[in-house]
Design a protein around this motif. Structure first.
Motif, mmCIF file in Angstrom:
data_model
loop_
_atom_site.group_PDB
_atom_site.id
_atom_site.type_symbol
_atom_site.label_atom_id
_atom_site.label_comp_id
_atom_site.label_asym_id
_atom_site.label_seq_id
_atom_site.Cartn_x
_atom_site.Cartn_y
_atom_site.Cartn_z
ATOM 1 N N ALA A 92 0.829 -1.212 0.000
ATOM 2 C CA ALA A 92 0.000 0.000 0.000
ATOM 3 C C ALA A 92 0.863 1.263 0.000
ATOM 4 C CB ALA A 92 -0.935 -0.014 1.202
ATOM 5 N N LEU A 93 1.953 1.251 0.787
ATOM 6 C CA LEU A 93 2.824 2.433 0.848
ATOM 7 C C LEU A 93 3.485 2.697 -0.500
ATOM 8 C CD1 LEU A 93 4.705 1.821 4.246
ATOM 9 C CD2 LEU A 93 2.989 3.600 3.788
ATOM 10 N N VAL A 94 4.015 1.635 -1.101
ATOM 11 C CA VAL A 94 4.723 1.811 -2.379
ATOM 12 C C VAL A 94 3.727 2.194 -3.475
ATOM 13 C CG1 VAL A 94 6.129 0.668 -4.141
ATOM 14 C CG2 VAL A 94 6.596 0.251 -1.719
ATOM 15 N N ALA A 95 2.550 1.556 -3.470
ATOM 16 C CA ALA A 95 1.545 1.864 -4.499
ATOM 17 C C ALA A 95 1.084 3.317 -4.374
ATOM 18 C CB ALA A 95 0.358 0.916 -4.370
ATOM 19 N N ALA A 96 0.930 3.805 -3.127
ATOM 20 C CA ALA A 96 0.496 5.194 -2.937
ATOM 21 C C ALA A 96 1.581 6.163 -3.419
ATOM 22 C CB ALA A 96 0.179 5.443 -1.465
ATOM 23 N N GLU A 97 2.829 5.731 -3.297
ATOM 24 C CA GLU A 97 3.949 6.609 -3.660
ATOM 25 C C GLU A 97 4.171 6.638 -5.180
ATOM 26 O OE1 GLU A 97 5.675 8.237 -1.198
ATOM 27 O OE2 GLU A 97 6.991 9.232 -2.634
ATOM 28 N N ILE A 98 4.123 5.469 -5.830
ATOM 29 C CA ILE A 98 4.531 5.449 -7.251
ATOM 30 C C ILE A 98 3.523 4.786 -8.195
ATOM 31 C CG2 ILE A 98 7.014 5.529 -6.735
ATOM 32 C CD1 ILE A 98 7.143 2.519 -7.220
ATOM 33 N N GLY A 99 2.442 4.220 -7.669
ATOM 34 C CA GLY A 99 1.454 3.564 -8.546
ATOM 35 C C GLY A 99 2.068 2.399 -9.304
ATOM 36 N N GLY A 100 1.500 2.073 -10.474
ATOM 37 C CA GLY A 100 2.092 1.014 -11.284
ATOM 38 C C GLY A 100 1.055 0.099 -11.908
ATOM 39 N N TRP A 101 1.567 -0.910 -12.590
ATOM 40 C CA TRP A 101 0.717 -1.833 -13.339
ATOM 41 C C TRP A 101 1.277 -3.236 -13.234
ATOM 42 C CZ3 TRP A 101 2.974 -4.359 -17.623
ATOM 43 C CH2 TRP A 101 4.236 -3.865 -17.995
ATOM 44 N N VAL A 102 0.469 -4.211 -13.633
ATOM 45 C CA VAL A 102 0.883 -5.616 -13.544
ATOM 46 C C VAL A 102 0.559 -6.352 -14.842
ATOM 47 C CG1 VAL A 102 0.470 -5.743 -11.050
ATOM 48 C CG2 VAL A 102 -1.366 -6.369 -12.631
ATOM 49 N N LEU A 109 -3.609 -7.245 -4.431
ATOM 50 C CA LEU A 109 -3.352 -5.950 -3.803
ATOM 51 C C LEU A 109 -2.426 -5.049 -4.620
ATOM 52 C CD1 LEU A 109 -3.022 -6.833 0.008
ATOM 53 C CD2 LEU A 109 -5.061 -6.273 -1.318
ATOM 54 N N HIS A 110 -1.811 -5.586 -5.685
ATOM 55 C CA HIS A 110 -0.922 -4.738 -6.487
ATOM 56 C C HIS A 110 -1.745 -3.730 -7.285
ATOM 57 C CE1 HIS A 110 2.521 -7.974 -6.613
ATOM 58 N NE2 HIS A 110 2.209 -7.571 -5.389
ATOM 59 N N PRO A 111 -1.176 -2.538 -7.564
ATOM 60 C CA PRO A 111 -1.953 -1.531 -8.297
ATOM 61 C C PRO A 111 -2.212 -1.949 -9.744
ATOM 62 C CG PRO A 111 0.317 -0.810 -8.025
ATOM 63 C CD PRO A 111 0.183 -2.073 -7.226
ATOM 64 N N ARG A 112 -3.358 -1.532 -10.243
ATOM 65 C CA ARG A 112 -3.748 -1.862 -11.630
ATOM 66 C C ARG A 112 -3.843 -0.588 -12.453
ATOM 67 N NH1 ARG A 112 -3.369 -6.617 -8.861
ATOM 68 N NH2 ARG A 112 -4.057 -8.365 -10.131
ATOM 69 N N GLY A 113 -2.757 0.193 -12.480
ATOM 70 C CA GLY A 113 -2.760 1.401 -13.300
ATOM 71 C C GLY A 113 -2.478 1.044 -14.757
ATOM 72 N N ALA A 114 -2.439 2.095 -15.610
ATOM 73 C CA ALA A 114 -2.223 1.869 -17.039
ATOM 74 C C ALA A 114 -0.754 2.042 -17.408
ATOM 75 C CB ALA A 114 -3.088 2.842 -17.841
ATOM 76 N N SER A 115 0.014 2.684 -16.536
ATOM 77 C CA SER A 115 1.425 2.925 -16.865
ATOM 78 C C SER A 115 2.208 3.059 -15.565
ATOM 79 C CB SER A 115 1.551 4.218 -17.689
ATOM 80 O OG SER A 115 1.049 5.277 -16.909
ATOM 81 N N GLY A 116 3.484 3.465 -15.699
ATOM 82 C CA GLY A 116 4.316 3.626 -14.504
ATOM 83 C C GLY A 116 5.117 2.376 -14.220
ATOM 84 N N PRO A 117 5.506 2.183 -12.973
ATOM 85 C CA PRO A 117 6.361 1.051 -12.613
ATOM 86 C C PRO A 117 5.649 -0.296 -12.769
ATOM 87 C CG PRO A 117 6.253 2.681 -10.838
ATOM 88 C CD PRO A 117 5.211 3.055 -11.824
ATOM 89 N N ARG A 118 6.387 -1.270 -13.274
ATOM 90 C CA ARG A 118 5.823 -2.615 -13.381
ATOM 91 C C ARG A 118 6.025 -3.370 -12.065
ATOM 92 N NH1 ARG A 118 7.768 -8.215 -16.193
ATOM 93 N NH2 ARG A 118 6.099 -9.367 -15.187
ATOM 94 N N TRP A 119 4.971 -4.002 -11.578
ATOM 95 C CA TRP A 119 5.027 -4.826 -10.368
ATOM 96 C C TRP A 119 5.038 -6.290 -10.767
ATOM 97 C CZ3 TRP A 119 3.481 -3.186 -5.057
ATOM 98 C CH2 TRP A 119 3.441 -1.796 -4.922
#
Ligand SMILES: Cc1ncc(COP(=O)(O)O)c(C=O)c1O
Length: 197
Positions: A92-102, A109-119
Motif C-alpha cells: 500500500a505504501l509503495v503503491a500510494a507513492e509510485i502507482g504502477g501496473w501488472v 493488492l498490487h496496483p492496476r494502473g495503465a502505466s508507470g512502474p511494473r510490479w
C-alpha cells in the motif's frame, strides 16, 4: 456437512477469511484449513516467541532492533529496510507513492494502473512461477521468495528496484503482521513519512 440455513460469507479480496467462515459455521477457527493463506506448512509455531514477548504489549514498539536483525539477515544496511504491518502495508505504501501496473494474473493488492512502474510477485501469486534470471520489474513482491528459494531476496533493490516482502508466509505468522520494504535509503525515508508515527 453445512446446515441449510448457514450463509458462508463471500471470499474477501485478500483471502485469509478463516475466522469469518468459522463464525458463520459456528465452529472453532482451528477446525478450518485455510488454503487461501498459502502459509509454510512446515514452519515451527511462533507462539512461544510471541509468549516470551507478551509483556512488551504494554509499550509502544521501537522497531530499531527488529529492523537491524532483519537487515543483518537479508544482508543490507539498516537504512535500506522499512518495517511495515505485513506485506500488505508495504504494498500500500509503495503503491500510494509510485502507482504502477501488472501483467495478469497477479496478486490482488498490487496496483492496476495503465502505466508507470511494473510490479511482479516473485514467485508469482497465483501461478507460483519464479521470474527468469533476466526478467525486469520496478517493484518486486518477494512475499514467497524465501519459501520458494531459501534466500531472502533476489537482490534487485541493489540495482534500484523496490522490493516488498513479508515474514508471513515463511514463518506462517499472518497474525503478527510482519512486512518490509527493501530500497535505497532516500526511498525508505520517503515511504516512512507515509506511515502513521
Ligand atoms: C504475493 C503476496 N504479497 C503480499 C502478501 C501480503 O502479505 P501479508 O500477509 O504479510 O500482508 C501476500 C499475501 O497473501 C501475497 O500473496
Amino acid at each position: 456437512m453445512t446446515k441449510p440455513d448457514v450463509v458462508i460469507p463471500p471470499a474477501g479480496r485478500h483471502g485469509g477469511d478463516a475466522e469469518r467462515v468459522a463464525t458463520a459455521l459456528g465452529v472453532d477457527v482451528a477446525a478450518i484449513l485455510d488454503l487461501s493463506a498459502s502459509l509454510n506448512p512446515l514452519a515451527p509455531s511462533v507462539a512461544h516467541v510471541v509468549r516470551r514477548h507478551a509483556d512488551s504489549a504494554i509499550r509502544y514498539p521501537d522497531p530499531t532492533r527488529a529492523r537491524a536483525s532483519l537487515a543483518e539477515a537479508i544482508g543490507v544496511a539498516d537504512d535500506w529496510i522499512l518495517l511495515t504491518n505485513g506485506g500488505a502495508e508495504a504494498i500500500a505504501l509503495v503503491a500510494a507513492e509510485i502507482g504502477g501496473w501488472v501483467v495478469e494474473p497477479e496478486f490482488a493488492l498490487h496496483p492496476r494502473g495503465a502505466s508507470g512502474p511494473r510490479w511482479r510477485s516473485n514467485p508469482n501469486n497465483p501461478t507460483g512461477v519464479l521470474a527468469a534470471q533476466g526478467e525486469v520489474a520496478d517493484v518486486w513482491d518477494e512475499a514467497f521468495y524465501p519459501l520458494a528459494t531459501g534466500a531472502w531476496t533476489r537482490g534487485d533493490a541493489g540495482s534500484g528496484a523496490l522490493v516488498v516482502g513479508s515474514l508471513t508466509k515463511v514463518f506462517a505468522c499472518p497474525g503478527l503482521r510482519l512486512g518490509y520494504v527493501i530500497a535505497q535509503p532516500d526511498v525508505i525515508e520517503h515511504l516512512a513519512r507515509r506511515q502513521p508515527q
